[in-house]
Design a protein around this motif. Structure first.
Motif, PDB file in Angstrom:
ATOM      1  N   ARG A 132      38.358  56.066  20.005  1.00 12.54           N
ATOM      2  CA  ARG A 132      38.091  54.748  19.423  1.00 12.54           C
ATOM      3  C   ARG A 132      36.779  54.173  19.953  1.00 12.54           C
ATOM      4  O   ARG A 132      35.987  53.617  19.198  1.00 12.54           O
ATOM      5  CB  ARG A 132      39.241  53.789  19.692  1.00 12.54           C
ATOM      6  CG  ARG A 132      38.962  52.408  19.088  1.00 12.54           C
ATOM      7  CD  ARG A 132      40.155  51.516  19.049  1.00 12.54           C
ATOM      8  NE  ARG A 132      41.090  52.004  18.051  1.00 12.54           N
ATOM      9  CZ  ARG A 132      42.304  51.477  17.879  1.00 12.54           C
ATOM     10  NH1 ARG A 132      42.709  50.467  18.636  1.00 12.54           N
ATOM     11  NH2 ARG A 132      43.115  51.957  16.965  1.00 12.54           N
ATOM     12  N   ILE A 133      36.548  54.305  21.255  1.00 10.85           N
ATOM     13  CA  ILE A 133      35.305  53.802  21.841  1.00 10.85           C
ATOM     14  C   ILE A 133      34.109  54.563  21.276  1.00 10.85           C
ATOM     15  O   ILE A 133      33.096  53.967  20.902  1.00 10.85           O
ATOM     16  CB  ILE A 133      35.360  53.892  23.385  1.00 10.85           C
ATOM     17  CG1 ILE A 133      36.426  52.928  23.930  1.00 10.85           C
ATOM     18  CG2 ILE A 133      33.987  53.583  23.996  1.00 10.85           C
ATOM     19  CD1 ILE A 133      36.787  53.163  25.379  1.00 10.85           C
TER      20      ILE A 133
ATOM     21  N   ALA B  10      29.272  46.410  21.802  1.00 13.29           N
ATOM     22  CA  ALA B  10      30.382  46.592  20.866  1.00 13.29           C
ATOM     23  C   ALA B  10      31.360  45.423  20.858  1.00 13.29           C
ATOM     24  O   ALA B  10      32.098  45.237  19.900  1.00 13.29           O
ATOM     25  CB  ALA B  10      31.121  47.876  21.191  1.00 13.29           C
TER      26      ALA B  10
ATOM     27  N   ASN C 298      33.880  56.136  18.396  1.00 11.59           N
ATOM     28  CA  ASN C 298      33.685  55.754  16.986  1.00 11.59           C
ATOM     29  C   ASN C 298      33.079  54.358  16.860  1.00 11.59           C
ATOM     30  O   ASN C 298      32.225  54.132  15.995  1.00 11.59           O
ATOM     31  CB  ASN C 298      35.005  55.835  16.216  1.00 11.59           C
ATOM     32  CG  ASN C 298      35.502  57.255  16.082  1.00 11.59           C
ATOM     33  OD1 ASN C 298      34.733  58.211  16.175  1.00 11.59           O
ATOM     34  ND2 ASN C 298      36.799  57.406  15.889  1.00 11.59           N
ATOM     35  N   THR C 299      33.497  53.435  17.714  1.00 12.34           N
ATOM     36  CA  THR C 299      32.942  52.081  17.676  1.00 12.34           C
ATOM     37  C   THR C 299      31.461  52.096  18.018  1.00 12.34           C
ATOM     38  O   THR C 299      30.652  51.455  17.342  1.00 12.34           O
ATOM     39  CB  THR C 299      33.710  51.154  18.654  1.00 12.34           C
ATOM     40  OG1 THR C 299      35.091  51.137  18.281  1.00 12.34           O
ATOM     41  CG2 THR C 299      33.153  49.742  18.622  1.00 12.34           C
ATOM     42  N   LEU C 300      31.087  52.837  19.069  1.00 13.28           N
ATOM     43  CA  LEU C 300      29.679  52.915  19.461  1.00 13.28           C
ATOM     44  C   LEU C 300      28.837  53.643  18.418  1.00 13.28           C
ATOM     45  O   LEU C 300      27.644  53.362  18.269  1.00 13.28           O
ATOM     46  CB  LEU C 300      29.546  53.595  20.824  1.00 13.28           C
ATOM     47  CG  LEU C 300      30.075  52.800  22.014  1.00 13.28           C
ATOM     48  CD1 LEU C 300      30.033  53.635  23.285  1.00 13.28           C
ATOM     49  CD2 LEU C 300      29.297  51.498  22.193  1.00 13.28           C
TER      50      LEU C 300
ATOM     51  N   GLN D  56      29.136  53.352  15.271  1.00 15.12           N
ATOM     52  CA  GLN D  56      28.973  52.514  14.085  1.00 15.12           C
ATOM     53  C   GLN D  56      27.813  51.531  14.276  1.00 15.12           C
ATOM     54  O   GLN D  56      28.000  50.329  14.374  1.00 15.12           O
ATOM     55  CB  GLN D  56      30.259  51.754  13.784  1.00 15.12           C
ATOM     56  CG  GLN D  56      31.394  52.649  13.384  1.00 15.12           C
ATOM     57  CD  GLN D  56      32.703  51.887  13.227  1.00 15.12           C
ATOM     58  OE1 GLN D  56      32.777  50.693  13.441  1.00 15.12           O
ATOM     59  NE2 GLN D  56      33.744  52.622  12.858  1.00 15.12           N
TER      60      GLN D  56
ATOM     61  N   THR E   4      42.743  44.486  25.140  1.00 10.41           N
ATOM     62  CA  THR E   4      41.378  44.870  24.771  1.00 10.41           C
ATOM     63  C   THR E   4      40.489  44.987  26.002  1.00 10.41           C
ATOM     64  O   THR E   4      40.800  44.458  27.072  1.00 10.41           O
ATOM     65  CB  THR E   4      40.731  43.832  23.834  1.00 10.41           C
ATOM     66  OG1 THR E   4      40.588  42.583  24.537  1.00 10.41           O
ATOM     67  CG2 THR E   4      41.551  43.626  22.576  1.00 10.41           C
TER      68      THR E   4
ATOM     69  N   ILE F 198      37.286  45.751  22.091  1.00 11.83           N
ATOM     70  CA  ILE F 198      37.852  46.953  21.479  1.00 11.83           C
ATOM     71  C   ILE F 198      39.325  47.014  21.863  1.00 11.83           C
ATOM     72  O   ILE F 198      39.668  47.002  23.050  1.00 11.83           O
ATOM     73  CB  ILE F 198      37.128  48.228  21.958  1.00 11.83           C
ATOM     74  CG1 ILE F 198      35.633  48.152  21.629  1.00 11.83           C
ATOM     75  CG2 ILE F 198      37.758  49.464  21.330  1.00 11.83           C
ATOM     76  CD1 ILE F 198      34.819  49.304  22.193  1.00 11.83           C
TER      77      ILE F 198
END
Length: 173
Positions: free
Chosen positions: A75-76, A59, A78-80, A82, A53, A62
């Motif tokens: 992925r980064i 965040a 999409n995480t940010l 959210q 990770t 991850i």
């Protein structure tokens, strides 16, 4: 003149597997440069931890282990997206790859820094060349982590990836 489906699969699948084994994926020991457009506090260099990770401000952790660069970037992003940023624009690059290892019948076995585009011959050169006992036709690459490592026969032009363990065996006569 059609080939039966099972014969077609036998002919095509090994090539696909061999290609998949040369795709770079992120793992612990890599260092990534993450740039988030117009977000200086989220931009920087991040090491991938032993658990696979990175820890990104806001965040948190991850998971990036076993992802390609594009998949990790997604992925980064999409995480940010959210709840942290409205429309994040993220770019990702590897600034330091994890090392590879060369063992066996080379003059200077050990750990070496990975360089993009490296093949077995380059790795052997870094390891000081073959010893006089080296079996140059019996080289093996161990690829992956301990829990899912695969053993691949290698030729001088076989691709080396970060984290690979290259074993040059001894000839007997």
């Amino acid at each position: 003149m059609f080939l039966p489906l099972w014969l077609l699969l036998i002919l095509l699948v090994p090539g696909a597997i061999a290609h998949a084994q040369t795709i770079y994926t992120i793992d612990s020991g890599d260092e990534l440069r993450i740039t988030v457009f117009e977000e200086n506090d989220l931009t920087g260099d991040f090491p991938v931890g032993s658990d696979g990770t990175i820890t990104l401000p806001l965040a948190g952790k991850i998971e990036l282990r076993d992802l390609t660069l594009q998949a990790a970037q997604n992925r980064i992003t999409n995480t940010l997206a959210q709840g942290f940023l409205r429309h994040p624009v993220v770019s990702l690059e590897v600034i330091h790859f994890r090392p590879f290892y060369i063992l066996g019948e080379v003059n200077d076995p050990g750990q070496y820094d990975y360089v993009s585009g490296m093949n077995i011959l380059n790795a052997v050169a870094l390891g000081g060349g073959f010893t006089y006992r080296a079996d140059q036709d019996d080289i093996v690459i161990l690829r992956g982590r301990e829990d899912n490592r695969i053993k691949l026969p290698a030729a001088p032009n076989s691709i080396v990836l970060p984290g690979d363990i290259i074993r040059v065996t001894e000839r007997y006569f």
